[in-house]
Design a protein around this motif. Structure first.
Motif, mmCIF file in Angstrom:
data_model
loop_
_atom_site.group_PDB
_atom_site.id
_atom_site.type_symbol
_atom_site.label_atom_id
_atom_site.label_comp_id
_atom_site.label_asym_id
_atom_site.label_seq_id
_atom_site.Cartn_x
_atom_site.Cartn_y
_atom_site.Cartn_z
ATOM 1 N N ILE A 202 41.776 52.953 25.293
ATOM 2 C CA ILE A 202 40.617 53.842 25.279
ATOM 3 C C ILE A 202 39.503 53.302 24.388
ATOM 4 O O ILE A 202 38.320 53.344 24.741
ATOM 5 C CB ILE A 202 41.037 55.252 24.794
ATOM 6 C CG1 ILE A 202 42.057 55.873 25.759
ATOM 7 C CG2 ILE A 202 39.823 56.161 24.622
ATOM 8 C CD1 ILE A 202 41.505 56.141 27.140
ATOM 9 N N ARG B 2 45.269 55.060 28.633
ATOM 10 C CA ARG B 2 44.326 54.677 29.680
ATOM 11 C C ARG B 2 44.375 55.644 30.862
ATOM 12 O O ARG B 2 45.423 56.101 31.285
ATOM 13 C CB ARG B 2 44.665 53.257 30.149
ATOM 14 C CG ARG B 2 43.774 52.735 31.264
ATOM 15 C CD ARG B 2 43.895 51.247 31.437
ATOM 16 N NE ARG B 2 45.270 50.810 31.583
ATOM 17 C CZ ARG B 2 45.626 49.519 31.655
ATOM 18 N NH1 ARG B 2 44.706 48.584 31.578
ATOM 19 N NH2 ARG B 2 46.896 49.184 31.790
ATOM 20 N N GLY C 250 46.097 59.234 30.967
ATOM 21 C CA GLY C 250 46.817 59.396 29.711
ATOM 22 C C GLY C 250 48.315 59.536 29.898
ATOM 23 O O GLY C 250 48.857 59.370 30.998
ATOM 24 N N SER D 169 37.700 60.790 21.557
ATOM 25 C CA SER D 169 37.679 61.406 22.887
ATOM 26 C C SER D 169 36.287 61.903 23.281
ATOM 27 O O SER D 169 35.981 62.022 24.459
ATOM 28 C CB SER D 169 38.676 62.568 22.957
ATOM 29 O OG SER D 169 38.230 63.672 22.179
ATOM 30 N N TRP E 258 39.858 60.726 27.917
ATOM 31 C CA TRP E 258 40.999 60.386 28.762
ATOM 32 C C TRP E 258 41.596 61.703 29.264
ATOM 33 O O TRP E 258 41.201 62.776 28.842
ATOM 34 C CB TRP E 258 42.040 59.577 27.982
ATOM 35 C CG TRP E 258 42.649 60.313 26.825
ATOM 36 C CD1 TRP E 258 43.753 61.129 26.838
ATOM 37 C CD2 TRP E 258 42.180 60.300 25.463
ATOM 38 N NE1 TRP E 258 43.990 61.635 25.578
ATOM 39 C CE2 TRP E 258 43.055 61.140 24.709
ATOM 40 C CE3 TRP E 258 41.129 59.671 24.810
ATOM 41 C CZ2 TRP E 258 42.885 61.343 23.356
ATOM 42 C CZ3 TRP E 258 40.971 59.877 23.453
ATOM 43 C CH2 TRP E 258 41.841 60.709 22.738
#
Length: 536
Positions: free
Chosen positions: A17, A231, A234, A270, A275
């Protein structure tokens, strides 16, 4: 119940991520908190041949990991790292023996065409004293014979653990239990069974519960990560599964330190690099292909879900496993292309634009915040107004240019067909619709190939327009809700792809500016003149 162990892979799988750039202090604190949470096994990151950066969870030797584990050396947690074949892996001959390291085990992941090399590396890892985790990528893609042949070789190797891996997140409970049955009945009883899931169908948690309930004497290891960080869709959420095992099987995980990791380190990541489940990852799993294919198509914001599904079905089977940007763009453009004879249309447009000031309005957020500026420009210059993929509420455009099939579906009931121009890729247009060739307006760059804002400028160039003013050409910001005048225009947000698209559009505009004068009426990240002035 079989004995269940949790393996946390936040610093390794989660690193996809943020490019593994957690920061040195964050890495140390995440390792400490996972140990504090009584996590059975913690994966510290990748072992690679890349130069070491102390702020990244990518390591070029076990000593760099050891330096981070000084405060945790007396814990009961097992620490491991991963060597992934094909991802700049380090040759295990170059790493120190396990006797001199806090790293207890090494996970080895490999594709079907890398099996021989994987077993060669596996022997070296065992010789150096590490617990060996054999983790084949995408076990769902193995035939029963291939899978059983692999298990036969694994029995000879005798690793610490062997994994079932749902790389594409496409396993239902029955699919998982079927592979578990094959493993449990054909794998040496002394080898532990691991399970690594992805959450494309939102089944990671329920599948983990099903595996926990499976009747076996074999020890089972289930992978998860804090907040499911990983990725694409998740992974299994560590805090959810820890809490489940505490409630159902009287386990002794402390969930709070994991939540502290989420709150302090992962939530900020995030916000700019999200994700988790979305439609793109569902489509990827449903079509058994790499998740980046669907993400790539969805970030174009030009296709319906059925169209994306149709394009994914055209991927050759042998190309589905690895993302090929050139391939998916080629299939996309071929799907979109529908050639028409537009010579007469170009001639008519040339006459229509001749001698006029041209203002093109795109649906950026500045159309709303800078509406007064646009209205003043229109009042002063009296331009020929072209709107792109939308109809502004404060001015009646002289022409609407539609180069996006999805936007056409939203606009079709409100469009004046006599004052609209469409690209030929748009299906089900009325017979009287004025169409121009899509294939002649798309860009050479994959990342900006179908930008309607660029296509209208190319069309204007074809009609000999020498000067154009632009409004609403804002560019893509890190805040997805700040990219359009209307939040309904927002779609799947993939920061890296949108960043690449912004760069590609900027380059296209720079190239066009050498052939026609381009003026920005509203603020734009594409306005290089403004940027250079600010820097000065």
């Amino acid at each position: 119940m079989s004995k269940i162990k949790i393996l946390d892979c936040t610093l390794r799988d989660g690193g996809y991520i943020n490019d593994w750039k957690f920061g040195k202090k964050a890495i140390q604190n995440i390792l400490f908190n996972l140990s504090k949470a009584n996590t059975d096994i913690v994966e510290c990151g990748f072992l690679t041949n890349k130069p070491y950066n102390s702020d990244c969870s990518l390591f070029n030797c076990v000593e760099t990991i050891d330096a981070l584990l000084e405060d945790n050396k007396n814990s009961d947690t097992m620490y491991v790292a991963m060597i992934a074949l094909g991802e700049k892996e380090i040759n295990p001959r170059l790493i120190s023996d396990s006797a001199n390291s806090y790293v207890d085990g090494i996970r080895l992941t490999f594709h079907p065409d890398e099996i021989d090399k994987a077993f060669e590396y596996a022997e070296i890892i065992k010789e150096k004293g590490y617990r060996l985790f054999m983790q084949p990528v995408g076990t769902t893609n193995y035939t029963d014979k291939q899978f059983l042949d692999l298990l036969e070789r694994v029995n000879i190797l005798m690793p610490y653990a062997f994994y079932i891996v749902d790389t594409l997140g496409m396993m239902y409970k029955k699919d998982l239990i079927r592979q578990v049955f094959l493993v449990d009945n054909n794998l040496d009883t002394n080898i532990k069974l691991g399970y690594h899931s992805h959450n494309n169908f939102q089944l990671a948690f329920s599948n983990a519960q099903a595996l926990a309930e499976y009747n076996t004497e074999r020890e089972i290891i289930i992978d998860c990560s804090a907040n499911g960080m990983g990725r694409g869709a998740g992974n299994l959420c560590a805090e959810l599964f820890m809490n489940y095992l505490n409630k159902e099987y009287s386990a002794h995980y402390d969930v709070l330190p994991v939540l502290e990791i989420v709150d302090q380190y992962l939530v900020p990541i995030s916000l700019s690099n999200p994700w988790g489940y979305n439609s793109a990852y569902f489509l990827s799993a449903a079509n058994n292909c790499h998740p980046n294919y669907a993400t790539y198509l969805m970030t174009k914001h030009s296709l319906s879900m059925s169209s994306i599904g149709n394009i994914l079905q055209q991927l050759p089977k042998e190309q589905k496993r690895f993302f090929n940007k050139q391939l998916i763009e080629s299939i996309y453009q071929n799907y979109q292309s529908n050639a028409v004879n537009d010579i007469e249309t170009i001639t008519k447009l040339r006459k229509k634009f001749d001698g006029k000031e041209i203002l093109v309005i795109a649906p950026g957020e500045s159309v709303k915040s800078k509406k007064d500026t646009i209205q003043k420009y229109i009042s002063k210059k009296r331009p020929f107004v072209i709107s792109v993929n939308f109809i502004p509420d404060f001015v009646k455009p002289d022409m609407v240019f539609v180069g996006n099939a999805r936007r056409y579906e939203e606009l079709c009931d409100r469009l004046d067909i006599k004052k609209s121009v469409f690209t030929s890729n748009i299906p089900k247009l009325p017979k009287k619709a004025v169409k121009v060739n899509y294939s002649e307006l798309i860009s050479a760059s994959n990342d900006a190939s179908d930008s309607s804002g660029i296509m209208i400028l190319k069309l204007l160039k074809k009609t000999s327009v020498k000067s154009v003013a632009l409004a609403g050409y804002d560019g893509f910001s890190k805040n997805p809700l700040g990219n359009y005048f209307n939040n309904d225009y927002c779609g799947i947000y993939e920061p890296v792809l949108l960043q690449e698209k912004t760069l590609a559009i900027s380059e296209e505009l720079e190239s066009l500016s050498k052939k026609m004068k381009i003026k920005f009426v509203t603020p734009s990240i594409y306005n290089k003149g403004k940027r250079s002035k600010k820097k000065a």
